[in-house]
Design a protein around this motif. Structure first.
Motif, mmCIF file in Angstrom:
data_model
loop_
_atom_site.group_PDB
_atom_site.id
_atom_site.type_symbol
_atom_site.label_atom_id
_atom_site.label_comp_id
_atom_site.label_asym_id
_atom_site.label_seq_id
_atom_site.Cartn_x
_atom_site.Cartn_y
_atom_site.Cartn_z
ATOM 1 N N GLY A 137 8.364 -3.300 -19.598
ATOM 2 C CA GLY A 137 8.841 -4.426 -19.626
ATOM 3 C C GLY A 137 8.277 -5.591 -18.628
ATOM 4 O O GLY A 137 7.768 -5.096 -17.521
ATOM 5 N N LYS A 138 8.247 -6.910 -19.065
ATOM 6 C CA LYS A 138 7.808 -8.073 -18.044
ATOM 7 C C LYS A 138 8.680 -7.814 -16.918
ATOM 8 O O LYS A 138 9.670 -7.721 -16.871
ATOM 9 N N GLY A 139 7.822 -7.881 -15.634
ATOM 10 C CA GLY A 139 8.474 -7.936 -14.357
ATOM 11 C C GLY A 139 9.095 -6.756 -13.793
ATOM 12 O O GLY A 139 9.424 -6.874 -12.603
ATOM 13 N N THR A 140 9.072 -5.665 -14.318
ATOM 14 C CA THR A 140 9.190 -4.413 -13.776
ATOM 15 C C THR A 140 8.114 -4.054 -13.039
ATOM 16 O O THR A 140 6.968 -4.032 -13.250
ATOM 17 N N LEU A 141 8.469 -3.572 -11.629
ATOM 18 C CA LEU A 141 7.511 -3.203 -10.763
ATOM 19 C C LEU A 141 7.265 -1.922 -10.827
ATOM 20 O O LEU A 141 8.161 -1.210 -10.876
ATOM 21 N N VAL A 142 5.923 -1.440 -10.866
ATOM 22 C CA VAL A 142 5.314 -0.089 -10.987
ATOM 23 C C VAL A 142 4.394 0.257 -10.044
ATOM 24 O O VAL A 142 3.516 -0.657 -9.762
ATOM 25 N N SER A 143 4.406 1.346 -9.192
ATOM 26 C CA SER A 143 3.383 1.388 -8.129
ATOM 27 C C SER A 143 2.190 1.639 -8.901
ATOM 28 O O SER A 143 2.036 2.565 -10.058
#
Ligand code: SF4
Ligand code: SF4
Lengths: 154, 154
Positions: B21-27
């Motif tokens: 989803g838009k905006g979700t931070l993933v390393s």
DNA sequence: TCGATACAAGACTAAAAACATCTTATATGT
DNA sequence: ACATATAAGATGTTTTTAGTCTTGTATCGA
């Protein structure tokens, strides 16, 4: 995501021959000069076209190349793939086994569709059409009469 | 006539983010591992995606990447061209001046048409569609829950 | 029959692009 | 302050592309 130079040169060669008609013998030197292709490079490309059954190569003095088929029965796809192999926009298109998820990959399906569409477009185009329209794919200027005495001579 | 690896990797990266989803931070590490892309290579690709305004990069501890736009507004064409530049099947398509006869070349017109068609097909495809269908572009197995405790950790 | 001409075939080379990694620097949360 | 995470670009390796060169063979014609 682009055609190689060899592919472009292959098309120029076949188009030049198509303008002279099926069966007309044209020397390699003339084709090379008129289509602006390095002569030795053209030799290699011609060999691939010959293996694909598109042209015939005649050796010996007054040798050269000639079209084996009617221009309208030769497609752009045929010529390109004779030179650079089957068109494949992504590796997984030609070799699905190269990616283990290709069977259930949505992206893969898009590539397959785009690839098929591209090949279809190139298959629709034949060399009679390309050669008959007013424009032409050759480089030097004297084109109309098709008989420039300075050509074919050293 | 094929996509580069970097282009393929860029799509994997955006698709992985789109599934979160838009905006979700993933390393970066998580994306690299799960999409089977060399981490440092992914870094470079991510920078290009960031420059194109598709993702945002957060530095520092707990940093990572996140989508700036809704997946349905991101097309495959955008992502690919952010990585490999504008698609051009033959040199004369993007640079007509590279061949002095392009203005009157019938072959040139075929390439233009094919190129435009290809770009249109890729533009029709957005990442909401790609992410929503049952298949997915990722490599390792545990995908469903989206929370694998072993991820994001060293 | 001999020499000139023209292509065959593949070895070889140079340059460019693709693919990847490494190093040093910078930003952020605790 | 320190551990962690990415930034940015230099560097390195491999593969592909593009083109040339050399040696050999086929054909024509004087
Ligand atoms: S992830 Fe999908 S598109 Fe990418 S290589 Fe694998 S099958 Fe092809
Ligand atoms: S000859 Fe025609 S197709 Fe080939 S490069 Fe020139 S414009 Fe393009």
């Amino acid at each position: 995501m682009r055609l190689t130079r060899a592919g472009e040169y292959g098309i120029r060669c076949v188009l030049y021959l198509a303008r002279h008609g099926k069966g007309t013998l044209v020397s390699r030197k003339e084709i090379a000069v008129r289509t602006d292709v390095p002569p030795h490079f053209l030799a290699k490309i011609a060999q691939q076209l010959a293996r694909a059954g598109i042209i015939e190569i005649l050796q010996g003095a007054n040798g050269g190349y000639r079209l084996l088929t009617d221009p309208e029965r030769i497609t752009m796809l045929e010529v390109i793939e004779a030179i650079i192999g089957e068109i494949s926009l992504n590796d997984c298109v030609s070799r699905p086994e190269s990616c283990r998820i290709s069977a259930r990959c949505t992206v893969h399906r898009v590539w397959n569709k785009a690839n098929q569409q591209l090949r279809a477009t190139l298959e629709e185009t034949n060399f009679a059409t390309l050669a008959s329209e007013d424009a032409c794919c050759l480089t030097p200027f004297p084109l109309a009469g098709d008989h420039d005495p300075s050509m074919g001579k050293k």
